[in-house]
Design a protein around this motif. Structure first.
Motif, short mmCIF file in Angstrom:
data_model
loop_
_atom_site.label_atom_id
_atom_site.label_comp_id
_atom_site.label_asym_id
_atom_site.label_seq_id
_atom_site.Cartn_x
_atom_site.Cartn_y
_atom_site.Cartn_z
N PHE A 207 -22.37 -7.01 -15.35
CA PHE A 207 -23.64 -7.11 -16.29
C PHE A 207 -24.16 -5.76 -16.39
CE2 PHE A 207 -22.81 -11.54 -15.05
CZ PHE A 207 -23.07 -12.12 -16.34
N ALA A 208 -24.38 -5.32 -17.73
CA ALA A 208 -24.64 -4.00 -17.76
C ALA A 208 -26.08 -3.88 -19.01
CB ALA A 208 -23.55 -2.95 -18.07
N THR A 209 -26.55 -2.63 -19.06
CA THR A 209 -27.18 -1.98 -20.07
C THR A 209 -26.98 -0.79 -20.38
OG1 THR A 209 -29.26 -1.77 -18.71
CG2 THR A 209 -29.18 -3.70 -20.09
N THR A 210 -27.07 -0.16 -21.37
CA THR A 210 -26.86 1.37 -21.62
C THR A 210 -28.06 2.06 -20.55
OG1 THR A 210 -28.23 1.59 -23.41
CG2 THR A 210 -25.92 0.99 -23.80
N TRP A 211 -29.21 1.72 -20.48
CA TRP A 211 -30.19 2.48 -19.76
C TRP A 211 -30.12 2.22 -18.44
CZ3 TRP A 211 -32.77 -1.14 -17.41
CH2 TRP A 211 -32.72 -2.47 -17.91
N ILE B 36 -24.86 0.65 -27.91
CA ILE B 36 -23.88 0.48 -26.99
C ILE B 36 -22.64 1.47 -27.29
CG2 ILE B 36 -22.11 -1.08 -25.85
CD1 ILE B 36 -23.99 -3.31 -26.67
N GLU B 37 -22.29 1.67 -28.49
CA GLU B 37 -21.16 2.60 -28.75
C GLU B 37 -21.53 3.74 -28.81
OE1 GLU B 37 -18.83 -0.03 -32.30
OE2 GLU B 37 -20.55 1.26 -32.87
N LYS B 38 -22.70 4.29 -28.83
CA LYS B 38 -23.07 5.46 -28.81
C LYS B 38 -23.26 6.13 -27.51
CE LYS B 38 -27.15 8.59 -30.06
NZ LYS B 38 -28.44 8.31 -30.44
N SER B 39 -23.60 4.99 -26.71
CA SER B 39 -24.14 5.24 -25.06
C SER B 39 -22.78 5.26 -24.39
CB SER B 39 -25.16 4.73 -24.53
OG SER B 39 -25.59 4.92 -23.35
N PHE B 40 -22.19 3.97 -24.47
CA PHE B 40 -21.02 3.86 -23.39
C PHE B 40 -19.73 4.57 -24.01
CE2 PHE B 40 -22.36 -0.52 -21.38
CZ PHE B 40 -23.33 0.51 -20.58
N GLY B 41 -19.78 5.13 -25.29
CA GLY B 41 -18.51 5.60 -26.03
C GLY B 41 -17.98 6.91 -25.04
N ARG B 42 -18.93 7.36 -24.33
CA ARG B 42 -18.25 8.53 -23.60
C ARG B 42 -17.35 8.16 -22.30
NH1 ARG B 42 -23.30 7.03 -21.63
NH2 ARG B 42 -23.79 7.80 -19.56
N PHE B 43 -17.57 6.80 -21.98
CA PHE B 43 -16.69 6.31 -20.84
C PHE B 43 -15.22 6.07 -21.35
CE2 PHE B 43 -20.98 5.38 -19.37
CZ PHE B 43 -21.03 6.27 -18.32
N LEU C 41 -48.67 2.02 -21.71
CA LEU C 41 -47.66 2.82 -20.77
C LEU C 41 -46.43 1.87 -21.14
CD1 LEU C 41 -47.52 4.99 -18.73
CD2 LEU C 41 -47.51 2.99 -17.16
N ASN C 42 -45.18 2.72 -21.39
CA ASN C 42 -43.88 2.01 -21.53
C ASN C 42 -43.04 2.61 -20.48
OD1 ASN C 42 -44.58 0.80 -24.07
ND2 ASN C 42 -44.56 3.26 -24.73
N TYR C 43 -42.51 1.70 -19.76
CA TYR C 43 -41.63 2.33 -18.52
C TYR C 43 -40.46 1.20 -18.26
CZ TYR C 43 -43.65 -1.50 -15.93
OH TYR C 43 -44.03 -3.01 -15.69
N GLN C 44 -39.47 1.90 -17.32
CA GLN C 44 -38.48 1.04 -17.09
C GLN C 44 -38.40 1.19 -15.42
OE1 GLN C 44 -34.73 2.29 -16.41
NE2 GLN C 44 -34.73 -0.11 -15.47
N ALA C 45 -38.32 0.21 -14.74
CA ALA C 45 -38.41 0.47 -13.11
C ALA C 45 -37.02 -0.07 -12.78
CB ALA C 45 -39.69 -0.63 -12.64
N CYS C 46 -36.89 0.33 -11.45
CA CYS C 46 -35.77 0.06 -10.76
C CYS C 46 -36.31 -0.16 -9.24
CB CYS C 46 -34.66 1.06 -10.83
SG CYS C 46 -33.76 1.31 -12.37
N ASP C 47 -35.45 -0.69 -8.35
CA ASP C 47 -35.58 -0.50 -6.99
C ASP C 47 -34.28 -0.05 -6.27
OD1 ASP C 47 -33.87 -2.69 -6.73
OD2 ASP C 47 -35.28 -4.07 -5.77
N SER C 48 -33.87 0.07 -5.25
CA SER C 48 -32.83 0.87 -4.66
C SER C 48 -31.34 -0.15 -5.03
CB SER C 48 -33.05 1.10 -3.12
OG SER C 48 -32.92 -0.34 -2.62
N MET C 49 -31.69 -1.43 -5.56
CA MET C 49 -30.61 -2.36 -5.83
C MET C 49 -30.37 -2.76 -7.24
SD MET C 49 -31.22 -5.13 -2.73
CE MET C 49 -32.13 -4.88 -1.44
N ARG C 50 -31.47 -2.92 -7.98
CA ARG C 50 -31.23 -3.32 -9.45
C ARG C 50 -32.43 -2.68 -10.27
NH1 ARG C 50 -33.34 -6.91 -6.25
NH2 ARG C 50 -31.23 -7.95 -6.14
#
Lengths: 184, 150
Positions: free
Chosen positions: A60-64, A101-108, B125-134
């Motif tokens: 399960f993935a997202t580009t970011w 997705i095409e733009k970001s994952f295309g490089r793989f 404030l716009n952000y994208q968070a992670c921890d060491s797992m997800r």
């Protein structure tokens, strides 16, 4: 009165222990994997049922997602190594548009399908009940890897088994080898 | 040279906007009309988590700050702190992130002829968070900045 207190302490401690164990274990093992039918970036439809008789690796993935990006080249490598051993690979991208997705994952240059879970429902169906209740259900499986066996059962789920991030997919490959050897 | 001056920075009021991972702490600023000034907002990241920094590689989602101008207050610049490096375990990759507590400085200017009193600036404030797992979906926190013009 003391015995009632002891019982209460035991019940609370048991509940806590069960909760901790549930967080540590791989979830949903042995369960039939939730079915899905999704389109890839070219509009071709894939379903889990079509892959019965094969081992299916799902990511399960997202580009970011940094973890997903770090794993991506290794997933492609895994596919090349295992495709002739009855293994298929799907990336299920969660709630993103085709162009991004095409733009970001295309490089793989993935040789396997990237499927679009546009509304996040498939991802949500793979969120184990009661795990990470503060998160949206469709964000729980992000960056997770699963192996679904030939009978459609979940044999491996990396969701909460990431005390160290397995970017090179070492544990996943080890489990795949075990499954393939057992079935040989 | 831009000459900006903070007349008073009084912590009489602290406003906290929060979600599960990120808290935004703001303080009311008191400024003499016609001068430039600065508001510092403190961002607090939940222990164990990080958010992507303001400057990141293309594929990642940077932390950004949106402030709507008031009729008499104009935002001139937003200054983010330098990023920290976060190593993805099992890889040679480093991410630019923020964690713990850090400040973003908002430079603004005010008109000479203004409506004196309390002004509110709408912020997000716009952000994208992670921890060491997800990693978690990108999120936004809305907040109000209070500027008292005298």
């Amino acid at each position: 009165m003391k015995s009632i207190l002891r019982v209460l302490v035991f019940i609370i401690a048991s509940g806590f222990s069960a909760s901790v164990n549930a967080q540590e274990a791989q979830p949903m093992l042995g369960q039939i994997a939730p079915s899905f039918t999704l389109s890839d970036l070219n509009g071709k439809t894939y379903s889990l049922e079509q892959s019965r008789g094969k081992f299916v690796v799902v990511h399960f993935a997202t580009t970011w997602c940094p973890f997903c990006n770090a794993e991506a080249p290794n997933l492609e490598q895994l596919y090349k190594e295992y495709k002739d051993k009855g293994v298929t690979v799907f990336i299920i991208d969660v709630k993103e548009g085709k162009e991004l997705i095409e733009k970001s994952f295309g490089r793989f240059n993935f040789s396997f399908p990237v499927l679009l879970d546009s509304d996040g429902k498939v991802s949500a169906s793979y969120a184990p009940a009661g795990v990470l209740p503060s998160l949206q259900r469709d964000e729980v499986p992000l960056a997770s890897n699963l192996i679904i066996d030939k009978d459609g059962k979940i044999s491996y789920y990396s969701l909460l088994n990431t005390t160290s991030f397995d970017a090179k997919l070492t544990n996943l490959k080890q489990k795949l080898d075990e499954l393939i050897n057992v079935n040989d | 040279m831009i000459k900006w001056l903070t007349i008073f920075l009084i912590s009489t009021l602290t406003v906290i906007n929060t979600d599960e991972i990120v808290k935004v702490n703001t303080q009311k600023v008191i400024v003499k009309a016609g001068l430039d000034s600065v508001i510092n907002i403190a961002i607090e990241i939940k222990n164990g988590y990080h958010i992507q920094a303001n400057k990141v590689e293309n594929q990642f989602i940077p932390t950004t700050l949106e402030i709507k101008n008031d009729r008499e207050i104009t935002i001139k610049n937003k200054i983010f702190p330098p990023a920290k490096k976060f190593k993805l375990k099992g890889t040679d990759q480093y991410l630019n992130v923020y964690d713990g507590i850090f400040e973003i400085s908002i430079l603004f200017t005010t008109k000479k002829e203004v409506r004196k009193g309390l002004h509110h600036l709408y912020g997000q404030l716009n952000y994208q968070a992670c921890d060491s797992m997800r990693c978690l979906f990108p999120k936004s926190i809305e907040f109000l900045l209070e500027v008292e013009l005298r």
